[in-house]
Design an enzyme around this catalytic site. Structure first.
Site, PDB file in Angstrom:
ATOM      1  N   HIS A 116     -18.068  27.343   1.060  1.00 38.25           N
ATOM      2  CA  HIS A 116     -18.342  26.975   1.649  1.00 38.25           C
ATOM      3  C   HIS A 116     -17.720  26.300   2.982  1.00 38.25           C
ATOM      4  CE1 HIS A 116     -15.552  28.059  -2.252  1.00 38.25           C
ATOM      5  NE2 HIS A 116     -15.752  26.443  -2.423  1.00 38.25           N
ATOM      6  N   LYS A 141     -22.105  30.004  -6.066  1.00 36.02           N
ATOM      7  CA  LYS A 141     -21.816  28.591  -5.637  1.00 36.02           C
ATOM      8  C   LYS A 141     -22.101  28.161  -4.320  1.00 36.02           C
ATOM      9  CE  LYS A 141     -16.642  26.014  -6.089  1.00 36.02           C
ATOM     10  NZ  LYS A 141     -15.945  26.507  -6.322  1.00 36.02           N
ATOM     11  N   THR A 284     -25.751  -4.315  -1.557  1.00 33.72           N
ATOM     12  CA  THR A 284     -24.707  -4.812  -1.420  1.00 33.72           C
ATOM     13  C   THR A 284     -24.531  -5.003   0.376  1.00 33.72           C
ATOM     14  OG1 THR A 284     -21.724  -6.272  -1.090  1.00 33.72           O
ATOM     15  CG2 THR A 284     -22.936  -3.488  -1.457  1.00 33.72           C
ATOM     16  N   LYS A 288     -28.388  -6.559   2.814  1.00 33.08           N
ATOM     17  CA  LYS A 288     -29.159  -7.540   1.958  1.00 33.08           C
ATOM     18  C   LYS A 288     -30.322  -7.464   2.503  1.00 33.08           C
ATOM     19  CE  LYS A 288     -25.765  -8.979  -1.599  1.00 33.08           C
ATOM     20  NZ  LYS A 288     -24.672 -10.222  -1.721  1.00 33.08           N
ATOM     21  N   ASP A 324     -27.592 -13.300  -7.378  1.00 31.87           N
ATOM     22  CA  ASP A 324     -27.219 -14.142  -7.146  1.00 31.87           C
ATOM     23  C   ASP A 324     -27.523 -15.557  -7.760  1.00 31.87           C
ATOM     24  OD1 ASP A 324     -25.131 -12.316  -6.869  1.00 31.87           O
ATOM     25  OD2 ASP A 324     -25.503 -12.275  -3.886  1.00 31.87           O
ATOM     26  N   ALA A 348     -19.954 -21.048   4.240  1.00 28.53           N
ATOM     27  CA  ALA A 348     -21.753 -20.799   4.529  1.00 28.53           C
ATOM     28  C   ALA A 348     -22.353 -19.631   4.724  1.00 28.53           C
ATOM     29  CB  ALA A 348     -22.088 -22.408   5.601  1.00 28.53           C
ATOM     30  N   TYR A 434     -14.573 -13.394  -6.750  1.00 23.21           N
ATOM     31  CA  TYR A 434     -13.328 -13.539  -8.742  1.00 23.21           C
ATOM     32  C   TYR A 434     -12.685 -11.766  -8.395  1.00 23.21           C
ATOM     33  CZ  TYR A 434     -16.673  -9.440  -6.869  1.00 23.21           C
ATOM     34  OH  TYR A 434     -17.396  -8.370  -6.136  1.00 23.21           O
ATOM     35  N   GLN A 462     -24.817 -12.172 -12.947  1.00 22.15           N
ATOM     36  CA  GLN A 462     -26.262 -11.831 -11.918  1.00 22.15           C
ATOM     37  C   GLN A 462     -26.296 -10.044 -11.915  1.00 22.15           C
ATOM     38  OE1 GLN A 462     -25.647  -9.547  -9.133  1.00 22.15           O
ATOM     39  NE2 GLN A 462     -23.381  -8.950  -9.857  1.00 22.15           N
TER      40      GLN A 462
HETATM   41  P1  NAP Z   1     -19.431 -14.320   4.213  1.00 19.65           P
HETATM   42  O1  NAP Z   1     -20.819 -14.306   4.133  1.00 19.65           O
HETATM   43  O2  NAP Z   1     -18.353 -13.308   4.886  1.00 19.65           O
HETATM   44  O3  NAP Z   1     -18.470 -16.058   4.367  1.00 19.65           O
HETATM   45  C1  NAP Z   1     -17.091 -16.404   4.198  1.00 19.65           C
HETATM   46  C2  NAP Z   1     -17.672 -17.479   3.981  1.00 19.65           C
HETATM   47  O4  NAP Z   1     -15.688 -18.282   4.391  1.00 19.65           O
HETATM   48  C3  NAP Z   1     -18.091 -18.469   5.560  1.00 19.65           C
HETATM   49  O5  NAP Z   1     -18.026 -20.340   5.245  1.00 19.65           O
HETATM   50  C4  NAP Z   1     -16.566 -18.564   6.542  1.00 19.65           C
HETATM   51  O6  NAP Z   1     -16.433 -20.037   7.605  1.00 19.65           O
HETATM   52  C5  NAP Z   1     -15.712 -18.876   5.022  1.00 19.65           C
HETATM   53  N1  NAP Z   1     -13.769 -18.391   5.623  1.00 19.65           N
HETATM   54  C6  NAP Z   1     -13.179 -17.001   6.200  1.00 19.65           C
HETATM   55  N2  NAP Z   1     -12.287 -17.543   5.969  1.00 19.65           N
HETATM   56  C7  NAP Z   1     -12.203 -18.687   5.257  1.00 19.65           C
HETATM   57  C8  NAP Z   1     -10.641 -19.556   6.163  1.00 19.65           C
HETATM   58  N3  NAP Z   1      -9.534 -18.861   6.167  1.00 19.65           N
HETATM   59  N4  NAP Z   1     -11.359 -20.672   5.364  1.00 19.65           N
HETATM   60  C9  NAP Z   1     -11.893 -21.081   5.468  1.00 19.65           C
HETATM   61  N5  NAP Z   1     -13.131 -20.441   5.363  1.00 19.65           N
HETATM   62  C10 NAP Z   1     -13.234 -19.229   5.601  1.00 19.65           C
HETATM   63  O7  NAP Z   1     -18.577 -13.689   2.829  1.00 19.65           O
HETATM   64  P2  NAP Z   1     -19.773 -13.633   1.395  1.00 19.65           P
HETATM   65  O8  NAP Z   1     -20.325 -12.198   1.628  1.00 19.65           O
HETATM   66  O9  NAP Z   1     -20.690 -15.403   1.458  1.00 19.65           O
HETATM   67  O10 NAP Z   1     -18.537 -13.925   0.534  1.00 19.65           O
HETATM   68  C11 NAP Z   1     -17.715 -15.270  -0.340  1.00 19.65           C
HETATM   69  C12 NAP Z   1     -16.342 -14.969  -1.188  1.00 19.65           C
HETATM   70  O11 NAP Z   1     -17.664 -15.016  -2.163  1.00 19.65           O
HETATM   71  C13 NAP Z   1     -16.119 -13.894  -1.711  1.00 19.65           C
HETATM   72  O12 NAP Z   1     -15.027 -13.713  -0.815  1.00 19.65           O
HETATM   73  C14 NAP Z   1     -16.755 -13.635  -2.707  1.00 19.65           C
HETATM   74  O13 NAP Z   1     -14.945 -13.039  -3.174  1.00 19.65           O
HETATM   75  C15 NAP Z   1     -17.402 -14.266  -2.827  1.00 19.65           C
HETATM   76  N6  NAP Z   1     -18.612 -13.013  -3.892  1.00 19.65           N
HETATM   77  C16 NAP Z   1     -18.428 -13.752  -5.475  1.00 19.65           C
HETATM   78  C17 NAP Z   1     -19.340 -13.266  -6.146  1.00 19.65           C
HETATM   79  C18 NAP Z   1     -19.854 -13.450  -7.300  1.00 19.65           C
HETATM   80  O14 NAP Z   1     -21.121 -12.601  -7.700  1.00 19.65           O
HETATM   81  N7  NAP Z   1     -18.748 -13.800  -8.316  1.00 19.65           N
HETATM   82  C19 NAP Z   1     -20.494 -12.220  -5.498  1.00 19.65           C
HETATM   83  C20 NAP Z   1     -20.027 -12.188  -3.745  1.00 19.65           C
HETATM   84  C21 NAP Z   1     -19.205 -12.417  -3.958  1.00 19.65           C
HETATM   85  P3  NAP Z   1     -17.177 -19.061   8.768  1.00 19.65           P
HETATM   86  O15 NAP Z   1     -18.588 -19.116   7.976  1.00 19.65           O
HETATM   87  O16 NAP Z   1     -15.681 -20.743   9.665  1.00 19.65           O
HETATM   88  O17 NAP Z   1     -16.454 -18.232   8.788  1.00 19.65           O
END
Ligand code: NAP
Length: 486
Positions: A116, A141, A284, A288, A324, A348, A434, A462
């Site tokens: 080990h 092992k 992820t 990405k 996505d 955004a 989700y 997705q």
């Molecule tokens: P990200 O790139 O970090 O973007 C986060 C977004 O949320 C930005 O627009 C950010 O605004 C905003 N935000 C964060 N905190 C906030 C607050 N307190 N008030 C207002 N706006 C806020 O994250 P992402 O990868 O896009 O993921 C976002 C969400 O998507 C995740 O929470 C996840 O649950 C969901 N998601 C879903 C799937 C699906 O298949 N359903 C897949 C992936 C992710 P700023 O630009 O101002 O920071």
């Protein structure tokens, strides 16, 4: 074989654990060093499956409190009582191994010679393996700590070498980076892998539950098949649902395929080392964008978004996609078409970018609002649409409202990205979050007569799109939904 270690601290509990473990184990390992009152005779009489007797030294991660002479005596007693295997540490020296070889001659007991390393996975394991084999170990092992995903490759090389030599071997990596070796080692030809009886009963870091090895990763079903390997590349990966969804879908459609989590920091090394092993990947955060540097081709829309979440290997070419987009569009269009609809997208970030491109492609009339309006503006410029700050939602009329922010995600499940007042009857509200499956935004929206769409649907779509890209088969989406753990 799946080997379940018995780590009970009394003989009584060990007997109970053995009975439970025998439901899933092919073989058991009794960790005598954990036992305060070891009654080997009782345990060996009661067990129905083959048993390895291990009495691990403290300097090799064990708990045995007695002297070295007492420890060796316990192992000798195990041979006399007919243990199927005993574990003798290589650090005891080749003479001790020889003594046990003489003692076990003509008996049923076989010797596992073990080594080990709890710090690292050294480069020169081949030399160690050869020495252990030459000294007469029945089973070699070698267990090491993985500090990167590529450390597993050194262990896989050992397994291949042992197979060439017709030598039985147990070779694994410990720790979160080594988890894949616990799944893949037996499929690549190792003698066994260890799986814990249940959480909290692990005998080493990174040990997976035996039931998961059997039911999620199907190590028994896939053994002796030319299985195809898929997996999620990211950091962290431990919250991934993909291992449940994709493995269940593979099982349902009788595919000899397996999906694992690759915990990857250094993407370049991973792609170099694992390209030959994998048939497809989910990607992820934080890889990405960077993954595109290692692909032969990138789908044009994924390139425009600047993010790939799916890699497919076709004729040794790696091709990148973003599912996505289809995941989100399908989730919305199952409820309402997007063409000519007024769509307000909140956020955004990464997910919002994919959704914005999907909505624009389907002809939705898009407005993007974000906490940081500058980021919304940048995205809106790419798509020739309007943008603003989150507060502007009050002045907008929308047919469809999409939350692409992380607001409302566990553990902040009481938060909402917009006030309830904007939720009027007939509005379609889609929350990409989700976890939880039904966010506060969706609950409030439903209560006010809106049509709601859960992020779970996007997530499943997705994943299903990935599955189809990899296999060319229609994904069994309801089977996948049934194993989601949210
Ligand atoms: P990200 O790139 O970090 O973007 C986060 C977004 O949320 C930005 O627009 C950010 O605004 C905003 N935000 C964060 N905190 C906030 C607050 N307190 N008030 C207002 N706006 C806020 O994250 P992402 O990868 O896009 O993921 C976002 C969400 O998507 C995740 O929470 C996840 O649950 C969901 N998601 C879903 C799937 C699906 O298949 N359903 C897949 C992936 C992710 P700023 O630009 O101002 O920071």
């Amino acid at each position: 074989m799946i080997c379940v270690p018995i780590t009970a601290i009394t003989t009584g509990v060990a007997l109970q654990d053995i009975q439970q473990a025998e439901e899933v184990a092919d073989i058991l390992e009794l960790r005598v060093d954990y036992l305060a009152d070891p009654d080997l005779a009782k345990i060996l009489t009661a067990r129905k499956k083959p048993l390895i007797v291990t009495c691990r030294k403290t300097d090799e991660g064990g708990k045995f409190p007695g002297t070295e002479a007492e420890r060796i005596q316990l192992l000798e007693e195990a041979v006399r009582l007919g243990a199927d295997y005993i574990d003798v540490e290589w650090s005891c020296g080749p003479e001790v191994l020889q003594r046990f070889k003489e003692l076990t001659r003509g008996t049923r007991t076989r010797i596992i010679s073990s080594w080990h390393n709890f710090q690292e996975t050294p480069q020169n394991l081949g030399g160690l393996y050869t020495s252990m084999r030459s000294a007469g170990a029945d089973i070699v092992k070698i267990v090491t700590q993985a500090n990167s995903i590529n450390d597993n490759l050194k262990i896989f090389d050992l397994i291949f070498q042992a197979q060439e030599d017709d030598q039985e071997i147990i070779a694994l990596c410990m720790g979160p980076h080594g988890e894949i070796s616990r799944i893949l080692a037996p499929l690549l030809g190792a003698f066994l892998t260890f799986g814990s009886l249940r959480q909290g009963k692990e005998s080493a870091p990174g040990q997976i539950e035996a039931r998961s090895l059997r039911d999620v990763f199907r190590v028994r079903d896939l053994k002796d098949t030319d299985f195809r390997l898929y997996g999620l590349v990211g950091n962290p990966v431990n919250q991934s649902q993909g291992i449940y969804l994709h493995n269940r879908a593979f099982q349902h459609l009788q595919q000899d395929s397996l999906y694992v989590n690759f915990l990857v920091e250094d993407l370049a090394s991973f792609m170099r080392g694992f390209k030959g092993y994998i048939c497809g990947l989910s990607i992820t955060m934080p890889h990405k964008q960077k993954i595109m540097d290692y692909l032969t081709e990138v789908d044009p829309i994924a390139r425009r978004i600047g993010a790939v979440n799916t890699v497919v290997k076709r004729k040794n070419k790696l091709i990148g996609y973003n599912t996505d987009i289809t995941g989100a569009v399908q989730a919305i269009e199952a409820v309402t078409p997007l063409a000519d609809k007024k769509v307000v997208l909140l956020g955004a970030g990464g997910v919002a970018r994919a959704i914005a491109h999907g909505v624009a492609k389907q002809g939705g009339r898009l407005t993007i609002l974000n906490r940081t309006p500058g980021r919304a503006q940048t995205l809106a410029r790419e798509l020739f649409c309007r943008s603003g700050g989150l507060e502007e939602i009050q002045n907008l009329e929308a047919d469809i409202l999409i939350n692409g922010t992380s607001v409302g995600m566990a553990p902040q499940t009481e938060e909402m990205p917009v006030p309830e007042s904007v939720l009027r009857p007939g509005l379609v509200v889609f929350d990409t979050v989700y976890h939880p499956a039904e966010t506060r935004l969706l609950k409030e929206a439903r209560a006010r007569g809106c049509l709601t769409i859960s992020g779970v649907d996007m997530f499943l779509n997705q994943a299903a799109a990935q599955f189809t890209l990899w296999t060319g088969l229609e994904a069994p989406i309801e089977v996948m939904r049934s194993v989601l753990k949210l």
